[in-house]
Design an enzyme around this catalytic site. Structure first.
Site, PDB file in Angstrom:
ATOM      1  N   VAL A 111     -50.967 -22.548 111.207  1.00 37.17           N
ATOM      2  CA  VAL A 111     -50.314 -23.430 112.461  1.00 37.17           C
ATOM      3  C   VAL A 111     -50.301 -25.018 111.797  1.00 37.17           C
ATOM      4  CG1 VAL A 111     -52.559 -23.652 113.863  1.00 37.17           C
ATOM      5  CG2 VAL A 111     -50.344 -24.560 114.638  1.00 37.17           C
ATOM      6  N   ASP A 112     -49.142 -25.510 111.902  1.00 38.51           N
ATOM      7  CA  ASP A 112     -48.884 -26.984 111.571  1.00 38.51           C
ATOM      8  C   ASP A 112     -48.955 -27.615 112.639  1.00 38.51           C
ATOM      9  OD1 ASP A 112     -47.944 -29.452 111.037  1.00 38.51           O
ATOM     10  OD2 ASP A 112     -46.286 -28.822 109.985  1.00 38.51           O
ATOM     11  N   ASP A 113     -50.043 -28.353 113.193  1.00 35.27           N
ATOM     12  CA  ASP A 113     -50.453 -29.199 114.300  1.00 35.27           C
ATOM     13  C   ASP A 113     -50.060 -30.485 114.134  1.00 35.27           C
ATOM     14  OD1 ASP A 113     -50.935 -30.027 116.861  1.00 35.27           O
ATOM     15  OD2 ASP A 113     -53.133 -29.584 116.516  1.00 35.27           O
ATOM     16  N   ARG A 115     -50.292 -31.895 111.079  1.00 35.60           N
ATOM     17  CA  ARG A 115     -49.942 -31.668 109.742  1.00 35.60           C
ATOM     18  C   ARG A 115     -50.979 -32.539 108.787  1.00 35.60           C
ATOM     19  NH1 ARG A 115     -43.572 -32.323 108.773  1.00 35.60           N
ATOM     20  NH2 ARG A 115     -43.669 -30.490 110.170  1.00 35.60           N
ATOM     21  N   PRO A 184     -55.141 -13.754 117.398  1.00 38.34           N
ATOM     22  CA  PRO A 184     -55.870 -12.597 117.884  1.00 38.34           C
ATOM     23  C   PRO A 184     -57.190 -12.478 117.018  1.00 38.34           C
ATOM     24  CG  PRO A 184     -53.918 -11.886 116.423  1.00 38.34           C
ATOM     25  CD  PRO A 184     -53.763 -13.489 116.867  1.00 38.34           C
ATOM     26  N   TRP A 185     -57.172 -12.947 115.702  1.00 38.92           N
ATOM     27  CA  TRP A 185     -58.530 -12.863 114.927  1.00 38.92           C
ATOM     28  C   TRP A 185     -59.587 -13.689 115.346  1.00 38.92           C
ATOM     29  CZ3 TRP A 185     -53.584 -13.933 112.396  1.00 38.92           C
ATOM     30  CH2 TRP A 185     -53.539 -15.535 112.488  1.00 38.92           C
TER      31      TRP A 185
HETATM   32  P1  5GP Z   1     -53.465 -29.971 111.807  1.00 40.18           P
HETATM   33  O1  5GP Z   1     -53.746 -30.776 112.935  1.00 40.18           O
HETATM   34  O2  5GP Z   1     -54.238 -30.610 110.668  1.00 40.18           O
HETATM   35  O3  5GP Z   1     -52.031 -29.817 111.554  1.00 40.18           O
HETATM   36  O4  5GP Z   1     -54.351 -28.638 112.003  1.00 40.18           O
HETATM   37  C1  5GP Z   1     -55.375 -28.345 111.640  1.00 40.18           C
HETATM   38  C2  5GP Z   1     -56.116 -27.041 112.154  1.00 40.18           C
HETATM   39  O5  5GP Z   1     -56.321 -27.105 113.483  1.00 40.18           O
HETATM   40  C3  5GP Z   1     -55.270 -25.714 111.869  1.00 40.18           C
HETATM   41  O6  5GP Z   1     -55.214 -25.198 110.575  1.00 40.18           O
HETATM   42  C4  5GP Z   1     -56.021 -25.042 112.874  1.00 40.18           C
HETATM   43  O7  5GP Z   1     -56.902 -24.313 112.292  1.00 40.18           O
HETATM   44  C5  5GP Z   1     -56.458 -25.810 113.875  1.00 40.18           C
HETATM   45  N1  5GP Z   1     -55.294 -25.799 115.039  1.00 40.18           N
HETATM   46  C6  5GP Z   1     -54.259 -26.653 115.436  1.00 40.18           C
HETATM   47  N2  5GP Z   1     -53.583 -26.281 116.393  1.00 40.18           N
HETATM   48  C7  5GP Z   1     -53.990 -24.953 116.825  1.00 40.18           C
HETATM   49  C8  5GP Z   1     -53.859 -24.288 117.869  1.00 40.18           C
HETATM   50  O8  5GP Z   1     -52.854 -24.294 118.680  1.00 40.18           O
HETATM   51  N3  5GP Z   1     -54.551 -22.974 118.039  1.00 40.18           N
HETATM   52  C9  5GP Z   1     -55.722 -22.773 117.182  1.00 40.18           C
HETATM   53  N4  5GP Z   1     -56.252 -21.649 117.333  1.00 40.18           N
HETATM   54  N5  5GP Z   1     -56.035 -23.682 115.976  1.00 40.18           N
HETATM   55  C10 5GP Z   1     -55.207 -24.818 116.021  1.00 40.18           C
END
Ligand code: 5GP
Length: 211
Positions: A111-113, A115, A184-185
């Site tokens: 997931v890209d949250d 980024r 799911p994991w």
């Molecule tokens: P970033 O904010 O750097 O894009 O995301 C960092 C990490 O936060 C992701 O690789 C993921 O492991 C975790 N993450 C962010 N959003 C979610 C979400 O909606 N669900 C889950 N399970 N993990 C998330």
């Protein structure tokens, strides 16, 4: 503040999302190496490998693993300080730059949250490549410089704190609102997870029918 909205993905949902993007990745980027960001990128990388083969050898694409953890930003943190918040828990083995030279590497996460993780991963991998290129004659450097692209199963549609350069191909299997995704994991009881996912789906269909 209430609980954020959740979206449950089943193994089959994820498999099918990955399958749906694989042709585009094969035709537009043609990776010959995957770099999976752990732990969420491991399963997607393995599934994507089922649909893609190395373009020149037709063999399975090797999967390298890196581990990154994102620490919550402190108030007042600027974008320049972002890299300080992502911590490496695992990296490519010895001579990381050597492994990367001349490759077409696809960085994979679930997931890209914000980024931030993707920005950090790309920056650090590019640093490894540049350090290795310095050991080569200048005339060879451009041809050996690793080409990177990014694949995520879900991209959240929201303002991003991390940035990826526009010349880096970016593939998202599905775009979603800014909800919390349950994978799911991560669950202990997979039958219950699948049951709830089905219920959510049915509820969504009823709401759509009513409009
Ligand atoms: P970033 O904010 O750097 O894009 O995301 C960092 C990490 O936060 C992701 O690789 C993921 O492991 C975790 N993450 C962010 N959003 C979610 C979400 O909606 N669900 C889950 N399970 N993990 C998330």
């Amino acid at each position: 503040m209430g609980e954020p909205e959740h979206l449950r993905s089943t193994y089959n949902d994820i498999h099918n999302i990955i399958r749906g993007t694989s042709n585009k990745i094969a035709s537009e980027f043609k990776p010959d190496m995957f770099i999976a960001i752990g732990g969420g990128g491991f399963f997607p990388a393995r599934v994507l490998r089922t649909f893609l083969k190395d373009p020149s050898t037709k063999k399975n694409i090797p999967i390298q693993a890196i581990g990154l953890s994102l620490y919550e930003s402190l108030p007042g943190t600027t974008v320049e300080q972002l890299n300080g918040e992502v911590v490496r828990t695992q990296w490519l083995g010895p001579d990381p730059g050597k492994r990367l030279l001349g490759r077409r590497a696809l960085i994979i996460d679930e997931v890209d949250d914000t980024r931030k993780t993707l920005q950090y991963a790309l920056n650090e991998l590019q640093k490894d490549v540049e350090a290795e290129l310095q050991l080569l004659p200048e005339s060879e450097r451009d041809s050996k410089r690793t080409k990177f692209a990014v694949f995520v199963v879900h991209n959240k549609l929201k303002p991003k704190l991390g940035k990826l350069p526009p010349n880096i191909p970016y593939f998202a299997g599905a775009e979603v609102e800014d909800v919390w995704l349950d994978y799911p994991w991560e669950v202990i009881d997979i039958e219950e997870h699948d049951r709830l996912a089905k219920e959510d789906e049915e509820r969504k269909n009823i709401t759509v029918d009513e409009h």
